[in-house]
Each structure stands twice: as C-alpha cells, then as structure tokens.
Design an enzyme around this catalytic site. Structure first.
Site, mmCIF file in Angstrom:
data_model
loop_
_atom_site.group_PDB
_atom_site.id
_atom_site.type_symbol
_atom_site.label_atom_id
_atom_site.label_comp_id
_atom_site.label_asym_id
_atom_site.label_seq_id
_atom_site.Cartn_x
_atom_site.Cartn_y
_atom_site.Cartn_z
ATOM 1 N N ARG A 41 0.920 -1.276 -0.078
ATOM 2 C CA ARG A 41 0.046 -0.124 -0.030
ATOM 3 C C ARG A 41 0.898 1.288 -0.002
ATOM 4 O O ARG A 41 1.413 1.455 0.783
ATOM 5 C CB ARG A 41 -1.009 0.015 1.550
ATOM 6 C CG ARG A 41 -1.671 1.117 1.281
ATOM 7 C CD ARG A 41 -2.774 1.109 2.612
ATOM 8 N NE ARG A 41 -3.772 2.267 2.646
ATOM 9 C CZ ARG A 41 -3.339 3.168 3.357
ATOM 10 N NH1 ARG A 41 -2.269 3.425 3.943
ATOM 11 N NH2 ARG A 41 -4.322 4.070 3.469
ATOM 12 N N SER A 110 -12.429 -3.467 1.217
ATOM 13 C CA SER A 110 -12.943 -3.016 2.736
ATOM 14 C C SER A 110 -14.372 -2.727 2.828
ATOM 15 O O SER A 110 -15.197 -2.587 1.795
ATOM 16 C CB SER A 110 -12.333 -1.406 2.412
ATOM 17 O OG SER A 110 -10.718 -1.533 2.151
ATOM 18 N N LYS A 139 -5.461 6.143 8.315
ATOM 19 C CA LYS A 139 -6.705 6.181 7.528
ATOM 20 C C LYS A 139 -7.336 7.463 8.240
ATOM 21 O O LYS A 139 -8.310 7.432 8.847
ATOM 22 C CB LYS A 139 -7.408 5.097 7.600
ATOM 23 C CG LYS A 139 -8.486 5.207 6.521
ATOM 24 C CD LYS A 139 -7.995 4.621 5.199
ATOM 25 C CE LYS A 139 -9.166 5.191 4.139
ATOM 26 N NZ LYS A 139 -8.453 5.352 2.720
HETATM 27 C C1 LIG Z 1 -6.836 -5.409 4.357
HETATM 28 C C2 LIG Z 1 -7.577 -4.266 4.005
HETATM 29 N N1 LIG Z 1 -8.359 -3.697 4.731
HETATM 30 C C3 LIG Z 1 -8.919 -2.274 4.436
HETATM 31 C C4 LIG Z 1 -8.039 -1.478 3.354
HETATM 32 C C5 LIG Z 1 -8.514 -0.104 3.109
HETATM 33 O O1 LIG Z 1 -8.609 0.077 1.864
HETATM 34 P P1 LIG Z 1 -9.291 1.324 1.301
HETATM 35 O O2 LIG Z 1 -10.626 1.589 1.979
HETATM 36 O O3 LIG Z 1 -9.485 1.329 -0.244
HETATM 37 O O4 LIG Z 1 -8.491 2.489 1.555
HETATM 38 P P2 LIG Z 1 -6.780 2.648 1.213
HETATM 39 O O5 LIG Z 1 -6.036 1.475 1.827
HETATM 40 O O6 LIG Z 1 -6.780 2.559 -0.365
HETATM 41 O O7 LIG Z 1 -6.585 3.815 1.824
HETATM 42 C C6 LIG Z 1 -6.870 -1.822 2.965
HETATM 43 N N2 LIG Z 1 -5.979 -1.405 2.251
HETATM 44 N N3 LIG Z 1 -6.493 -3.353 3.195
HETATM 45 C C1 LIG Z 2 -5.850 1.133 5.521
HETATM 46 C C2 LIG Z 2 -7.165 1.283 6.343
HETATM 47 N N1 LIG Z 2 -8.182 0.910 6.068
HETATM 48 C C3 LIG Z 2 -9.089 0.890 7.120
HETATM 49 S S1 LIG Z 2 -7.965 1.360 8.487
HETATM 50 C C4 LIG Z 2 -6.644 1.278 7.647
HETATM 51 C C5 LIG Z 2 -5.620 1.663 8.290
HETATM 52 C C6 LIG Z 2 -4.753 0.788 9.265
HETATM 53 O O1 LIG Z 2 -3.685 1.061 9.780
HETATM 54 P P1 LIG Z 2 -3.126 0.848 11.264
HETATM 55 O O2 LIG Z 2 -2.794 -0.398 11.575
HETATM 56 O O3 LIG Z 2 -2.004 1.625 11.339
HETATM 57 O O4 LIG Z 2 -4.316 1.476 11.998
#
Ligand SMILES: Cc1ncc(COP(=O)(O)OP(=O)(O)O)c(N)n1
Ligand SMILES: Cc1ncsc1CCOP(=O)(O)O
Ligand SMILES: [Mg+2]
Length: 316
Positions: A41, A110, A139
């Site tokens: 990511r 998600s 996030k």
């Molecule tokens: C395993 C997993 N869960 C949730 C996310 C978040 O995806 P998204 O809502 O598209 O947000 P971004 O990561 O793209 O900012 C994830 N990456 N992985």
């Molecule tokens: C990408 C994303 N989507 C929902 S929560 C999240 C961030 C999770 O990161 P962290 O484990 O640092 O809270």
C-alpha cells in the site's frame, strides 16, 4: 494461486512509519514474525515506482511462501504477478477486478458496515477488511466502526474477514474477543522498532483466542459442564493470562438474552455472576458460538457481544 483462508495475520506496508529502514528489511522481519499475507500500500508512489516495489515484494514474499496483495491497482497486481488486489468501496468494482485477474487470484475489499460486508460476499469477494475498528492515523478522517461491527461480521459473514484499523498488541485481545479470527495491521507492525516481535505478539494473541474458541466449540450445547482434569490445568493457566489482559475494567454494552445492558464484566464468568449463574449448571453462547462453563473464566467480553445464557434445571 494462494487462498486467504489459512491466513491469520495480514501486514500492510507503510513506509512513512519506518524512515531510514528499507521496505524489504521491514517486511522480511514481519514475515519472520508470522505475517502470513502482505499488502503493498503506497498512496504516493508514481505507478512505475509502485510496480518496482510490487516486483521486489513479489520476490520476497515468494521466497517465504506468503501471498502478496496490491492495494487499489488490479493492473499492477497482474503486472507484478501478485496473488491479488485489495479494493476500497470507491475503487473498481469486484467484478471488474475479477475479470482482469481471473478466477484464481484473490480479490479483497474494505467494508465499513454489515450491509457492505453482505454485498461484498454476494459479489464474490475472497475476503473483506472490517474497519477501521479504532480511529487510526493511517486512515485519517475515517470513522471507527468499533468492535460491534466485528461481532456482527463474525456472526454472519462466511468469507474470511480481517479486522483492521488501530489494532496493536494492547487491544487485539478485545478485537479477537469480539469474534475476529484474523487481524490486519500497518503502524503497529511496520512502525515498530522490531516488526518481527510485534507480529509474534499479535500471532500469539490470535492463537490464544483460537484455543479458547476451540474449547468452546468442542462441546455441543447442553453437554455436561465438568471438564477433564488435564483440560482444567490448561484452562487455569489461560485464566492467569487473560486476567492480565483484563486488569483495566471497562464499561461496555452487550446484549444478554436479547436485552441490551452495560456491564463492567471482563469475562463471561463475571457477566454470569451478575445474573446469579456463576455457580449454576448452565451454558452460554457468545456471538453464536457455544461457550461451555469451563471456559467462562477465560472468555473475554467485548462491547457489542451477544450472549445467550441457558440454565439447566434439575441436572438436565
Ligand atoms: C485488508 C485491508 N482492509 C482495508 C483496507 C483499506 O482500503 P481502502 O478503504 O481502499 O483504503 P486505502 O487503503 O486504499 O487507503 C486495506 N487497504 N486493506
Ligand atoms: C488502510 C486502512 N483501512 C482501514 S483502517 C486502515 C489503516 C490501518 O492502519 P493501522 O494498523 O496503522 O491503524
Ligand atoms: Mg483503496
């Protein structure tokens, strides 16, 4: 291609969390500690750089037999021969990603509500992310869904789900107690000075929760409540561990036999005591899973839990 059913600890890259340390070094440490699925990511990298990172991570993950998922970009997942893609609610639809990637690659999405989780399951997602469970700087601006969504997903969703968002070794037990079997983390792992150690801690919490769940599942509803001696010894050890986790009392809202109430109970046993059931011949269901009385002391209680107590009268 791999599937995610066997995966328990999903670690996502986050290079801003480890300035001065290489992506591959951090992720290799996470894998050594027990990360069994990895996601690339990187919201800032230009496409060419993202593809380079995906290829480098592909080599690393292949060496360790760990699936690689690419966030947001199905075409990069394909070009790097990754195992799959992770989509957001605003990204390409599942069907479009599936068409590009074919039936064997993994497509995850998600979800932030039970309605989205149901829709993802219907649309053929291989797994879902459930979160953010807690507010998280990774996030920003995304409201926390809390452990009540974790409990709802555990009760209803049949495809694997990974709880994500603000999860770290200090709160993972609560997320697992709400019904999660799989965890996902960014900052708690890649922001740790020792990503491997962070993964080991998370994995040991997952395994502890699995052991408690399997003890609960082993007994059908209505089975006698006197455990064998060997099991008792094991459970007493578990009680000690769970007591440490639950030292700080928290008020939580739970539903007991269909009625909502607030409680400070940290375990099923403490909750049963509030109903005068601690010393009665009874069995409980927690979020749809049977919990024999023998494991009440080691079954943590989380906000959003749905508990059913059944008391047996006259030894029946
Ligand atoms: C395993 C997993 N869960 C949730 C996310 C978040 O995806 P998204 O809502 O598209 O947000 P971004 O990561 O793209 O900012 C994830 N990456 N992985
Ligand atoms: C990408 C994303 N989507 C929902 S929560 C999240 C961030 C999770 O990161 P962290 O484990 O640092 O809270
Ligand atoms: Mg996305």
């Amino acid at each position: 291609m791999s599937n995610v059913n066997r995966c328990k600890l999903y670690v996502i890259t986050g290079e801003t969390y480890h300035p001065g340390r290489e992506l591959l070094e951090v992720m290799e440490s996470a894998i050594a500690g027990g990360a069994d699925v990895v996601q690339l990511r990187d919201k800032d990298a230009p496409v060419r750089e993202l593809l380079e990172k995906a290829r480098a991570l592909r080599e690393l993950t292949r060496k360790h037999g760990v699936p690689l998922i690419v966030n947001d970009h199905p075409e990069i997942a394909l070009a790097a021969d990754a195992d799959g893609v992770h989509l957001g609610q605003e990204d390409a639809p599942i069907a479009a990603a599936r068409e590009l990637l074919g039936p064997d690659r993994i497509v995850g999405i998600s979800t932030h509500s039970i309605a989205q989780a149901r829709a993802a399951e219907r649309a053929g997602a291989d797994y879902i992310g459930v979160g953010p469970v807690y507010p998280t700087a990774t996030k920003p601006g995304r409201a926390a869904v809390t452990t009540s969504f974790v409990a709802a997903a555990a009760a209803e969703i049949r495809i694997p789900f990974f709880a994500i968002g603000g999860i770290h070794p200090g709160n993972a037990a609560e997320v697992l107690a709400a019904g999660a079997r799989r965890l996902c983390a960014v900052s708690a792992v890649v922001g740790s000075p020792d990503p491997g150690a962070a993964c080991r801690e998370l994995r040991s919490l997952i395994e502890r929760s699995e052991r408690a769940a399997s003890l609960g599942e082993a007994a059908p509803l209505g089975e006698g409540v006197n455990p064998g001696q060997a099991r008792e010894v094991k459970e007493v050890k578990e009680v000690k561990k769970v007591k440490q986790v639950n030292e700080v009392k928290q008020v939580k809202e739970v539903t007991v036999n269909g009625v909502r109430r607030t409680t400070e109970a940290a375990t099923l046993l403490e909750l049963a005591a509030e109903f005068g059931l601690a010393d009665k011949n009874a069995v409980a269901e927690r979020n749809g899973r049977v919990a024999r009385k023998a494991i009440w002391p080691i079954t943590p209680l989380a906000g959003g839990d749905r508990i059913e107590f059944v008391q047996f009268v006259g030894g029946g």
